[in-house]
Motif scaffolding. Structure first.
Motif, PDB file in Angstrom:
ATOM      1  N   LYS A 193       0.807  -1.219   0.000  1.00 42.44           N
ATOM      2  CA  LYS A 193       0.000   0.000   0.000  1.00 42.44           C
ATOM      3  C   LYS A 193       0.836   1.264   0.000  1.00 42.44           C
ATOM      4  O   LYS A 193       0.319   2.351  -0.334  1.00 42.44           O
ATOM      5  N   ASN A 194       2.105   1.173   0.352  1.00 43.98           N
ATOM      6  CA  ASN A 194       2.959   2.358   0.410  1.00 43.98           C
ATOM      7  C   ASN A 194       4.037   2.392  -0.671  1.00 43.98           C
ATOM      8  O   ASN A 194       5.034   3.106  -0.542  1.00 43.98           O
ATOM      9  N   ILE A 195       3.838   1.604  -1.734  1.00 44.90           N
ATOM     10  CA  ILE A 195       4.719   1.633  -2.895  1.00 44.90           C
ATOM     11  C   ILE A 195       3.865   1.934  -4.122  1.00 44.90           C
ATOM     12  O   ILE A 195       2.819   1.302  -4.327  1.00 44.90           O
ATOM     13  N   VAL A 196       4.282   2.922  -4.926  1.00 46.39           N
ATOM     14  CA  VAL A 196       3.551   3.243  -6.147  1.00 46.39           C
ATOM     15  C   VAL A 196       3.464   1.993  -7.013  1.00 46.39           C
ATOM     16  O   VAL A 196       4.475   1.328  -7.281  1.00 46.39           O
TER      17      VAL A 196
ATOM     18  N   VAL B 133       5.566   6.114   5.147  1.00 45.71           N
ATOM     19  CA  VAL B 133       6.829   5.993   4.417  1.00 45.71           C
ATOM     20  C   VAL B 133       7.690   4.881   5.016  1.00 45.71           C
ATOM     21  O   VAL B 133       8.291   4.074   4.294  1.00 45.71           O
ATOM     22  N   LEU B 134       7.748   4.812   6.335  1.00 44.53           N
ATOM     23  CA  LEU B 134       8.561   3.779   6.985  1.00 44.53           C
ATOM     24  C   LEU B 134       8.019   2.380   6.710  1.00 44.53           C
ATOM     25  O   LEU B 134       8.801   1.425   6.563  1.00 44.53           O
ATOM     26  N   GLU B 135       6.703   2.232   6.624  1.00 48.01           N
ATOM     27  CA  GLU B 135       6.156   0.918   6.275  1.00 48.01           C
ATOM     28  C   GLU B 135       6.537   0.539   4.844  1.00 48.01           C
ATOM     29  O   GLU B 135       6.798  -0.634   4.554  1.00 48.01           O
ATOM     30  N   GLY B 136       6.584   1.526   3.947  1.00 50.90           N
ATOM     31  CA  GLY B 136       7.051   1.246   2.596  1.00 50.90           C
ATOM     32  C   GLY B 136       8.512   0.847   2.574  1.00 50.90           C
ATOM     33  O   GLY B 136       8.910  -0.080   1.855  1.00 50.90           O
ATOM     34  N   ILE B 137       9.333   1.538   3.368  1.00 46.78           N
ATOM     35  CA  ILE B 137      10.752   1.195   3.454  1.00 46.78           C
ATOM     36  C   ILE B 137      10.935  -0.207   4.007  1.00 46.78           C
ATOM     37  O   ILE B 137      11.771  -0.986   3.522  1.00 46.78           O
ATOM     38  N   GLU B 138      10.150  -0.559   5.013  1.00 39.31           N
ATOM     39  CA  GLU B 138      10.239  -1.909   5.580  1.00 39.31           C
ATOM     40  C   GLU B 138       9.962  -2.964   4.508  1.00 39.31           C
ATOM     41  O   GLU B 138      10.672  -3.985   4.418  1.00 39.31           O
ATOM     42  N   TYR B 139       8.963  -2.742   3.680  1.00 41.96           N
ATOM     43  CA  TYR B 139       8.646  -3.693   2.611  1.00 41.96           C
ATOM     44  C   TYR B 139       9.798  -3.798   1.615  1.00 41.96           C
ATOM     45  O   TYR B 139      10.177  -4.911   1.201  1.00 41.96           O
ATOM     46  N   ILE B 140      10.373  -2.670   1.241  1.00 44.45           N
ATOM     47  CA  ILE B 140      11.491  -2.692   0.295  1.00 44.45           C
ATOM     48  C   ILE B 140      12.667  -3.469   0.873  1.00 44.45           C
ATOM     49  O   ILE B 140      13.268  -4.321   0.198  1.00 44.45           O
TER      50      ILE B 140
END
Length: 297
Positions: free
Chosen positions: A111-114, A160-167
């Motif tokens: 959900k936090n990645i384009v 943003v941090l949840e997106g970074i965690e996924y990456i």
């Protein structure tokens, strides 16, 4: 974790901070490593649906129509499908010369990645077809509404941090360029990290993972103390600020992604919907990001 501070002192006065000039960011491929080299050690769990990604060799302009240029996390084109849906997307291209680079592109679902809908190789370039977003984060830092409140800052930090965690944990690499122009938002309140396609090609290893987290602290400084940010300051200095907020910025420099996501400051977040007024105003007042020329076939 440190004890939570009194939430009542975390509401900031809304004062104008000035407009940050928009810059056009070009993709660079000079540091892209050979596609035969494996990912770094960040990978914790492989994505289950990596084989379902849409990637192929094809001319994108046989199925999409370019409409106009737009600066969203770098220059690209707003496009639509050449079918009855007229579905809109955002396209970016990267020169790679060999179609084998497509093997680096895997399915991304968070959900936090384009959203990357499709990757097409044609004539020495990879064309990334992304979902169309509305504004970038730095645009909401400088709306006429003034400075964001602490809970509003916490809301985008958490996303943003949840997106970074996924990456880091699922895709297995570092983003390497997390900043306020590479975080995009939609009118519905979604907050997403952009340019995941180029990140797959660059394959940045674990030595840059902490810098992704630290970049969130830098964006907080940019949001609340732009003069400190432009002097390349690494800490909030012009307060008084809620100590929990100041400590959060400091902790982004060394805490792991797991620990920083448990930080007391992030508990202030009511969710990203609180930013909708800023997103709408930024979208309605943005200038200098669109370039309309002659129609492109």
């Amino acid at each position: 974790m440190e004890p939570s501070q009194d939430r009542r002192v975390s509401t900031f006065p809304r004062t104008n901070v000035g407009q940050k000039p928009s810059t056009k960011r070009a993709f660079e491929t000079s540091n892209i490593r050979d596609p035969n080299v494996g990912h770094g050690k960040l990978r914790k769990s492989a994505a289950k649906d990596t084989e379902s990604v849409q990637r192929k060799e094809a001319d994108p302009w046989q199925q999409y129509q370019r409409l106009y240029k737009l600066n969203l996390a770098g220059q690209g084109f707003v496009i639509h499908r050449k079918d009855s849906t007229f579905s809109e997307y955002f396209s970016k291209e990267v020169k790679v010369n060999r179609k084998e680079w497509l093997s680096r592109i895997t399915q991304v679902s968070h959900k936090n990645i384009v959203i990357l809908h499709e990757s097409l190789y044609h004539d020495g370039n990879i064309y990334f077809i992304y979902e169309l977003m509305d504004v970038y984060l730095s645009q909401i830092f400088s709306t006429p509404f003034g400075r964001l409140k602490a809970y509003e800052v916490a809301s985008w930090c958490h996303e943003v941090l949840e997106g970074i965690e996924y990456i880091h944990q699922t895709l297995g690499f570092a983003h390497g360029d997390v900043n306020s122009e590479n975080v995009l938002l939609t009118m519905s309140g979604s907050i997403k990290i952009a340019n995941i396609g180029i990140c797959m090609l660059q394959n940045i290893g674990q030595d840059r993972a902490q810098n992704d987290i630290r970049s969130v602290g830098r964006m907080v400084i940019e949001c609340l103390e732009p003069s400190t940010f432009y002097r390349k300051g690494e800490s909030l200095t012009l307060g008084p600020w809620d100590p929990t907020l100041s400590k959060f910025v400091e902790h982004t420099k060394s805490w792991s992604i797991y620990d920083i996501l448990q930080h007391d400051f992030l508990k202030l977040s009511p969710g990203p919907n609180c930013l909708k007024p800023y997103i709408r105003l930024a979208r309605d007042t943005m200038v200098g990001t669109v370039e309309v020329g002659e129609a492109i076939a």
